[in-house]
Design a protein around this motif. Structure first.
Motif, mmCIF file in Angstrom:
data_model
loop_
_atom_site.group_PDB
_atom_site.id
_atom_site.type_symbol
_atom_site.label_atom_id
_atom_site.label_comp_id
_atom_site.label_asym_id
_atom_site.label_seq_id
_atom_site.Cartn_x
_atom_site.Cartn_y
_atom_site.Cartn_z
ATOM 1 N N ASN A 1 0.829 -1.210 0.000
ATOM 2 C CA ASN A 1 0.000 0.000 0.000
ATOM 3 C C ASN A 1 0.869 1.267 0.000
ATOM 4 O O ASN A 1 0.562 2.253 -0.668
ATOM 5 N N TRP A 2 1.980 1.232 0.765
ATOM 6 C CA TRP A 2 2.865 2.397 0.818
ATOM 7 C C TRP A 2 3.491 2.655 -0.545
ATOM 8 O O TRP A 2 3.609 3.806 -0.991
ATOM 9 N N LEU A 3 3.891 1.563 -1.230
ATOM 10 C CA LEU A 3 4.472 1.730 -2.557
ATOM 11 C C LEU A 3 3.458 2.262 -3.561
ATOM 12 O O LEU A 3 3.791 3.056 -4.443
ATOM 13 N N SER A 4 2.216 1.819 -3.431
ATOM 14 C CA SER A 4 1.196 2.266 -4.401
ATOM 15 C C SER A 4 0.796 3.728 -4.192
ATOM 16 O O SER A 4 0.399 4.406 -5.132
ATOM 17 N N THR A 5 0.901 4.228 -2.962
ATOM 18 C CA THR A 5 0.525 5.622 -2.675
ATOM 19 C C THR A 5 1.713 6.565 -2.682
ATOM 20 O O THR A 5 1.567 7.744 -2.322
ATOM 21 N N SER A 6 2.888 6.118 -3.052
ATOM 22 C CA SER A 6 4.070 6.984 -3.056
ATOM 23 C C SER A 6 3.938 8.189 -3.986
ATOM 24 O O SER A 6 4.327 9.303 -3.611
ATOM 25 N N PRO A 7 3.419 8.076 -5.208
ATOM 26 C CA PRO A 7 3.293 9.280 -6.065
ATOM 27 C C PRO A 7 2.416 10.361 -5.447
ATOM 28 O O PRO A 7 2.753 11.550 -5.505
ATOM 29 N N GLY A 8 1.309 9.953 -4.852
ATOM 30 C CA GLY A 8 0.439 10.955 -4.214
ATOM 31 C C GLY A 8 1.115 11.637 -3.044
ATOM 32 O O GLY A 8 1.008 12.864 -2.858
ATOM 33 N N ARG A 9 1.806 10.817 -2.229
ATOM 34 C CA ARG A 9 2.504 11.400 -1.090
ATOM 35 C C ARG A 9 3.645 12.315 -1.540
ATOM 36 O O ARG A 9 3.928 13.336 -0.923
ATOM 37 N N LEU A 10 4.278 11.955 -2.636
ATOM 38 C CA LEU A 10 5.341 12.809 -3.155
ATOM 39 C C LEU A 10 4.783 14.149 -3.635
ATOM 40 O O LEU A 10 5.380 15.206 -3.386
ATOM 41 N N ARG A 11 3.630 14.073 -4.311
ATOM 42 C CA ARG A 11 3.007 15.328 -4.756
ATOM 43 C C ARG A 11 2.595 16.188 -3.563
ATOM 44 O O ARG A 11 2.747 17.414 -3.582
ATOM 45 N N ALA A 12 2.066 15.550 -2.540
ATOM 46 C CA ALA A 12 1.665 16.319 -1.354
ATOM 47 C C ALA A 12 2.879 16.948 -0.671
ATOM 48 O O ALA A 12 2.831 18.098 -0.205
ATOM 49 N N TRP A 13 3.979 16.207 -0.633
ATOM 50 C CA TRP A 13 5.191 16.761 -0.014
ATOM 51 C C TRP A 13 5.723 17.958 -0.809
ATOM 52 O O TRP A 13 6.129 18.973 -0.233
ATOM 53 N N ARG A 14 5.695 17.822 -2.107
ATOM 54 C CA ARG A 14 6.146 18.948 -2.932
ATOM 55 C C ARG A 14 5.213 20.147 -2.783
ATOM 56 O O ARG A 14 5.669 21.298 -2.784
ATOM 57 N N GLY A 15 3.910 19.869 -2.641
ATOM 58 C CA GLY A 15 2.976 20.972 -2.422
ATOM 59 C C GLY A 15 3.225 21.675 -1.095
ATOM 60 O O GLY A 15 3.174 22.918 -1.015
ATOM 61 N N ARG A 16 3.492 20.877 -0.052
ATOM 62 C CA ARG A 16 3.786 21.495 1.248
ATOM 63 C C ARG A 16 5.080 22.311 1.195
ATOM 64 O O ARG A 16 5.179 23.382 1.786
ATOM 65 N N ARG A 17 6.050 21.791 0.470
ATOM 66 C CA ARG A 17 7.306 22.531 0.361
ATOM 67 C C ARG A 17 7.110 23.835 -0.414
ATOM 68 O O ARG A 17 7.639 24.890 -0.036
ATOM 69 N N ALA A 18 6.310 23.785 -1.493
ATOM 70 C CA ALA A 18 6.041 25.008 -2.258
ATOM 71 C C ALA A 18 5.233 26.008 -1.431
ATOM 72 O O ALA A 18 5.476 27.219 -1.480
ATOM 73 N N GLN A 19 4.279 25.489 -0.671
ATOM 74 C CA GLN A 19 3.489 26.374 0.181
ATOM 75 C C GLN A 19 4.362 27.048 1.238
ATOM 76 O O GLN A 19 4.221 28.242 1.509
ATOM 77 N N LYS A 20 5.265 26.272 1.803
ATOM 78 C CA LYS A 20 6.172 26.840 2.800
ATOM 79 C C LYS A 20 7.055 27.913 2.176
ATOM 80 O O LYS A 20 7.284 28.987 2.766
ATOM 81 N N ARG A 21 7.538 27.655 0.961
ATOM 82 C CA ARG A 21 8.356 28.645 0.280
ATOM 83 C C ARG A 21 7.548 29.907 -0.041
ATOM 84 O O ARG A 21 8.034 31.039 0.121
ATOM 85 N N ASP A 22 6.299 29.729 -0.478
ATOM 86 C CA ASP A 22 5.452 30.893 -0.775
ATOM 87 C C ASP A 22 5.173 31.727 0.478
ATOM 88 O O ASP A 22 5.223 32.970 0.438
ATOM 89 N N VAL A 23 4.906 31.032 1.563
ATOM 90 C CA VAL A 23 4.632 31.758 2.813
ATOM 91 C C VAL A 23 5.868 32.528 3.266
ATOM 92 O O VAL A 23 5.774 33.682 3.733
#
Length: 497
Positions: free
Chosen positions: A63-85
């Motif tokens: 399950n962790w391997l199958s959800t890795s792309p979504g989690r990666l996108r969420a991590w990148r979104g959080r990083r971009a949000q942090k940079r924007d803030v």
């Protein structure tokens, strides 16, 4: 503490399971052709538990391997949000600190990189604010346009863009354009108090007294404006409204004021002037009396004293009552003197005017004394007071024009030709003619250009030139030598005696 409790529970369960399995000894037979497996019951239970745990962790890993792309996108979104803030916070801090260039750089970077509509609008408005404070209006308008596009159809974001844009327009005195943006928000002005304040500012710039009065009242009721400032706005707008009011609109304007506002000096003065213009001197006197009963004001006193003989007696009685509590008020004494003149009480009027003159000398009092002496048939005293009134009108005494000494024109061939062509000798020329020929000018110390003295009509020369004694006026003229000019000789080269 919780972990220790769970550990004790697990140990207790293990001991209980061991005791149960010890009492129930048995075998488990597994037949899978061609294999035949026989196990004890205890070992079979342990193997079943191990198999269950292994299967559980295997499924979780899949399950962790199958959800890795979504989690990666969420991590990148959080990083971009942090940079924007971080960029947004840094930009706003630079704006507050006055580092507008760096603030505009960070906020423009955020505006082009962020994918959030809210942050795009915030970055655009903040960058526009920095550019506005830098005075770069062209770039500011471009950034505002980008913020408007980023707002899309979101009414909340569009209202924010319009409000900030209108405030910047007001800083440039572009009130008409600001009103176009603020008028659609007028229905919500009771909730958005900042928009109401901007509307008030726009109408004040345009001179819309009625709207200024209404909006100030609204903000004052909601406690969204300083009370002192609100009173000032109400006073100014009321004076403007009264200056244009007619007979039919007087009650609406004056009746909407509180009793304290009617006693204000500026409002009372404007109201009294309106009543005089409308032909109601008695109502004008009542307004002035109410305001003067609260505070003595020279403007109100002067207008109160300006009346005809039919009203002078009644107004004089009110003014004498005020004099008991203000015995040394020069404006009140001057008003009493003027009222006595209107009532033809010459002696009492002179007494009040002299008392006022002893406290404060001004043009008005001298002029009133001149009128009094003129009415009594004292022309010399009247002329003296009128002259003093003219002198008091200026901060300084007027400077008498003086004759400047002649310039040295010995090196100027034009003056030599003029002197050679002149028929009479220089000593026989009239005084004014010699002044004009030698370049004598009348100059006023007020800074005006020097004017040449015009020569009088020619007269027959006297048989013998006998010098006359100088008058007091001639002795006043300043004949000090001009620096750099040799005054030991006259313009014709003869030595000065």
């Amino acid at each position: 503490m919780r972990s220790w409790i769970w550990t004790l529970i697990l140990f207790a369960a293990a001991v209980a399971l061991a005791l149960v399995l010890r009492e129930h000894g048995g075998n488990v037979l597994i037949v899978a052709q061609p294999w035949r497996i026989e196990l004890s019951l205890s070992l079979a239970v342990v193997l079943a538990l191990v198999a269950f745990l292994a299967l559980h962790w295997l499924l979780r890993a899949l399950n962790w391997l199958s959800t890795s792309p979504g989690r990666l996108r969420a991590w990148r979104g959080r990083r971009a949000q942090k940079r924007d803030v971080e960029l947004l916070e840094r930009g706003w801090i630079n704006v507050l600190e006055g580092r507008y260039v760096q603030a505009e750089k960070d906020l423009s970077n955020l505006l082009t990189r962020t994918r959030s509509a809210d942050r795009k609008v915030l970055a655009g408005l903040s960058a526009a604010r920095a550019l506005h404070l830098l005075g770069e209006t062209a770039r500011r308008d471009q950034v505002l346009k980008l913020a408007q596009e980023g707002a899309g159809q979101d009414s909340r974001l569009r209202q924010a863009v319009d409000t900030v844009t209108a405030e910047m327009y007001l800083d440039q005195n572009r009130a008409e354009e600001a009103l176009v943006l603020l008028e659609p928000l007028q229905d919500a002005s009771s909730r958005f108090l900042h928009g109401t304040r901007l509307l008030l500012r726009a109408h004040r710039q345009l001179g819309h007294a009625d709207r200024v009065y209404q909006l100030t009242r609204l903000l004052l009721r909601r406690g969204a404006i300083d009370e002192t400032q609100a009173r000032q706005f109400i006073r100014e707008s009321t004076v403007q409204r009264l200056s244009k009011v007619e007979e039919s609109g007087w009650s609406a304007v004056w009746g909407d004021l509180s009793a304290d506002e009617r006693l204000d000096s500026d409002v009372a003065l404007a109201g009294a002037q309106v009543q005089i213009r409308l032909g109601h001197p008695a109502e004008s006197a009542r307004i002035l009396e109410a305001a003067l009963g609260r505070r003595m004001d020279d403007r109100l006193l002067r207008l109160y004293a300006h009346c005809d003989a039919t009203q002078a007696g009644q107004r004089l009685g009110h003014a004498e009552l005020w004099l008991k509590s203000n015995p040394d008020h020069p404006g009140l004494l001057a008003a009493l003197g003027q009222l006595c003149l209107a009532a033809q009480l010459w002696g009492q009027g002179e007494h009040y005017l002299e008392r006022s003159l002893a406290l404060r000398a001004d043009t008005h009092i001298h002029a009133l004394l001149g009128n009094l002496h003129d009415a009594l048939g004292h022309p010399e005293q009247a002329l003296r007071n009128w002259r003093l009134a003219c002198q008091a009108a200026d901060d300084e005494m007027p400077v008498i024009a003086r004759l400047l000494p002649a310039a040295d024109t010995r090196g100027d061939p034009r003056f030599e030709e003029t002197t050679a062509a002149a028929d009479p000798a220089p000593d026989e020329q009239p005084l004014a003619t010699s002044y004009a020929a030698s370049g004598v000018y009348v100059q006023d110390e007020t800074g005006l250009d020097a004017m040449p003295i015009s020569a009088p009509p020619p007269q027959a020369p006297a048989a013998a030139a006998v010098p006359e004694p100088l008058s007091a006026e001639d002795e006043y003229f300043d004949t000090a030598p001009i620096p750099g000019v040799d005054m030991s000789q006259t313009s014709d080269g003869s030595a000065r005696k």
